[in-house]
Motif scaffolding. Sequence first.
Motif, PDB file in Angstrom:
ATOM      1  N   PRO A   1       0.906  -1.023   0.135  1.00 16.81           N
ATOM      2  CA  PRO A   1       0.016  -0.004  -0.016  1.00 16.81           C
ATOM      3  C   PRO A   1       0.715   1.323   0.008  1.00 16.81           C
ATOM      4  CG  PRO A   1       0.256  -0.857   2.237  1.00 16.81           C
ATOM      5  CD  PRO A   1       0.836  -2.025   1.096  1.00 16.81           C
ATOM      6  N   SER A   2       0.259   2.266  -0.424  1.00 17.21           N
ATOM      7  CA  SER A   2       0.959   3.644  -0.261  1.00 17.21           C
ATOM      8  C   SER A   2       0.171   4.385   0.858  1.00 17.21           C
ATOM      9  CB  SER A   2       0.565   4.508  -1.865  1.00 17.21           C
ATOM     10  OG  SER A   2      -0.813   4.436  -1.974  1.00 17.21           O
ATOM     11  N   HIS A   3      -0.561   3.952   1.644  1.00 17.85           N
ATOM     12  CA  HIS A   3      -1.359   4.628   2.699  1.00 17.85           C
ATOM     13  C   HIS A   3      -0.390   4.798   3.739  1.00 17.85           C
ATOM     14  CE1 HIS A   3      -2.051   0.773   4.482  1.00 17.85           C
ATOM     15  NE2 HIS A   3      -2.872   0.367   3.430  1.00 17.85           N
ATOM     16  N   GLY A   4       0.578   4.108   4.017  1.00 22.91           N
ATOM     17  CA  GLY A   4       1.557   4.048   4.912  1.00 22.91           C
ATOM     18  C   GLY A   4       1.051   3.670   6.438  1.00 22.91           C
ATOM     19  N   ASP A   5      -0.189   2.900   6.412  1.00 23.21           N
ATOM     20  CA  ASP A   5      -0.557   2.069   7.774  1.00 23.21           C
ATOM     21  C   ASP A   5      -0.220   1.072   7.855  1.00 23.21           C
ATOM     22  OD1 ASP A   5      -2.257   1.145   9.666  1.00 23.21           O
ATOM     23  OD2 ASP A   5      -4.084   2.434   9.154  1.00 23.21           O
ATOM     24  N   ILE A   6       0.653   0.664   8.613  1.00 17.79           N
ATOM     25  CA  ILE A   6       1.309  -0.592   8.725  1.00 17.79           C
ATOM     26  C   ILE A   6       0.295  -1.841   9.410  1.00 17.79           C
ATOM     27  CG2 ILE A   6       2.703  -0.042  10.910  1.00 17.79           C
ATOM     28  CD1 ILE A   6       3.858  -2.418   8.002  1.00 17.79           C
ATOM     29  N   ASP A   7      -0.395  -1.225  10.295  1.00 23.40           N
ATOM     30  CA  ASP A   7      -1.274  -2.256  11.047  1.00 23.40           C
ATOM     31  C   ASP A   7      -2.414  -2.699   9.826  1.00 23.40           C
ATOM     32  OD1 ASP A   7      -0.367  -2.002  13.687  1.00 23.40           O
ATOM     33  OD2 ASP A   7      -1.282  -0.209  13.877  1.00 23.40           O
ATOM     34  N   ARG A   8      -2.731  -1.723   9.170  1.00 23.14           N
ATOM     35  CA  ARG A   8      -3.935  -2.336   8.029  1.00 23.14           C
ATOM     36  C   ARG A   8      -3.024  -3.254   7.185  1.00 23.14           C
ATOM     37  NH1 ARG A   8      -6.314   2.927   4.766  1.00 23.14           N
ATOM     38  NH2 ARG A   8      -6.689   1.374   2.889  1.00 23.14           N
ATOM     39  N   TYR A   9      -1.809  -2.981   6.687  1.00 21.08           N
ATOM     40  CA  TYR A   9      -1.280  -3.652   5.681  1.00 21.08           C
ATOM     41  C   TYR A   9      -1.060  -5.287   6.337  1.00 21.08           C
ATOM     42  CZ  TYR A   9       2.900  -5.176   2.831  1.00 21.08           C
ATOM     43  OH  TYR A   9       3.749  -6.030   2.105  1.00 21.08           O
ATOM     44  N   ILE A  10      -0.557  -5.354   7.445  1.00 20.88           N
ATOM     45  CA  ILE A  10      -0.267  -6.314   8.353  1.00 20.88           C
ATOM     46  C   ILE A  10      -1.582  -7.364   8.340  1.00 20.88           C
ATOM     47  CG2 ILE A  10       0.150  -7.696  10.402  1.00 20.88           C
ATOM     48  CD1 ILE A  10       2.876  -6.446   9.272  1.00 20.88           C
ATOM     49  N   ASN A  11      -2.787  -6.800   8.431  1.00 22.81           N
ATOM     50  CA  ASN A  11      -3.761  -7.491   8.517  1.00 22.81           C
ATOM     51  C   ASN A  11      -4.281  -7.795   7.079  1.00 22.81           C
ATOM     52  OD1 ASN A  11      -4.341  -7.391  11.214  1.00 22.81           O
ATOM     53  ND2 ASN A  11      -5.708  -5.251  11.127  1.00 22.81           N
TER      54      ASN A  11
END
Lengths: 325, 325
Positions: free
Chosen positions: A35-45
């Motif tokens: 992702p380009s959103h930079g939200d690591i928690d969302r990416y890990i999920n």
Amino acid sequence: MKKVAIGIDVGGTNTAIGVVDQDGQVMVKNSIPTPSHGDIDRYINDLTNAVNELIHSVKLVNADLEVLGIGIGAPNGNYYNGTIEYAPNLSFKGVVHFVELLRKNYPTMKALALTNDANAAAIGEMIYGGAKHMKNFVMYTLGTGVGSGVVVNGDLVYGHDGFAGECGHTTLIPGGRLCGCGAKGHLEAYCSAPGMKRTAFEIMVRDNAVDSLLANKSFKELDSKAIYDAAVHGDKVALEVFEQTGKWLGQGLADTVHHLSPEAIFLFGGPTAAGEFIFKPTRESMEAHLLPIFKNKIKILPSELKPGDAAIVGASALVWKEIEK
Amino acid sequence: MKKVAIGIDVGGTNTAIGVVDQDGQVMVKNSIPTPSHGDIDRYINDLTNAVNELIHSVKLVNADLEVLGIGIGAPNGNYYNGTIEYAPNLSFKGVVHFVELLRKNYPTMKALALTNDANAAAIGEMIYGGAKHMKNFVMYTLGTGVGSGVVVNGDLVYGHDGFAGECGHTTLIPGGRLCGCGAKGHLEAYCSAPGMKRTAFEIMVRDNAVDSLLANKSFKELDSKAIYDAAVHGDKVALEVFEQTGKWLGQGLADTVHHLSPEAIFLFGGPTAAGEFIFKPTRESMEAHLLPIFKNKIKILPSELKPGDAAIVGASALVWKEIEK
């Protein structure tokens, strides 16, 4: 019970995921956008969901399956801390505790490990590929950049801080071409795929080679595949690109030999598909740069990892290496 | 019972022998000529007699003494085979089975080991010196040549064939100065003591610096000590020699960091006696050449081995390292 490992390759655009068996065969694979959103928690999920789906799909075919662990290849990956640190091409800023975050979703998984992609490729070569019986070798990955992984006494060298093996950023020509990292004259600026493109234009400029097969493409458009195709057709510029790239690469490999005296150096990546076009001048140049005690000893070999799956397979190899310990 | 190790340094002219205690103190030492007759059996016998005499003399003072082993530092020393191979400055030709020959005279000695002098210095730094608590470091020895020893995960890197750690022969300036090995542009041709002399004359030539304190010495006569003395007196040429040598050395050390990511790089040898004259520009240049992930992390430190005894002490350290295994 069949044992498998998950391999994850975190790229700038996509994250590839695969389930890999002990022979290095990818059983199933998938990918999600990095992702380009930079939200690591969302990416890990999102990543966890994708991994679980893959495990589920492969268990439908083979219920008697044990997933031993997850190996991750990522830019600026730090093996010791399981972190991705200040990766310029990812949207996650600063130090990302990747393994720690993933561990929350896989508390009982035997092995969870992360390193950079070139280190993962080196471990892949050692576990599944041409370095199976080697204790001392080096892997160079030639692509958009030049990465490397160093193996000494059967173990990957991570160094004091987890980042060893950045041979693409050794200085080849002091004050030379601008490298992607901002410094000048690094090996990567000469021996990567874009480096070869720059060499092609350098030669066309020097010779005003308007008749070259490479003269019809823009600076942006020309790639190492086109240079290879032109070389096959006997194009003089393209042939000289390989000669010159081999000369530079051989000089760099000799520096590596003088540090480490490996049994072999493996080359991986797009430009190596050109075979002897690139291997021959590289070998000759390396030999010319070596001290007598090293001459005619060190093999330069093509990687035995399959190009398409190498990143996933390399990352998964981390798992077997961890289990070995 | 006091435990001691014998250290032997095989030089081009003399062979130095010492009895060294566990703290790295030389209890007694002696030296014999390294012969020009090329008869290895005769040399091994002379060496054995000298070693036995030393052991005898030290036992007169301290009867309760155990000699654990003999460590040997030698040019082109191969640790794996215990051989000296094709050493250009010794009269023994081809491959000399040094350890095997010495073993006949010391059949019950716990440890007999041989490596090159720079590797021995690195082990000396690890056993007795500033690298006691380090697992990953590199040693550069600056003298007539430039040697190096690489330590990864607490062990010296010997590589596939026993010869790893020849960083003095990495290419610094492609096509540059002739190196002692016959190749061009190697680090040794710039950063050794004779390299500094060449740099001094290069600067005098460029500036026609007839007023320099260095302008009164012949090309043969000028040495790194004279350059240091002139720098202390503010001589412009001498000061620039250190600046320029540091720039070159820093470039080379950065290449080493990009391979290995060590905790520290130790510098040893004559030119390092100049302290900050050489350390400051070296540090600045190395930092300028490093990728961001390595910046402000890697220490450049002076060796803590005493200059006069370092070769013997380093060689003796091999014994403690062998006993550790």
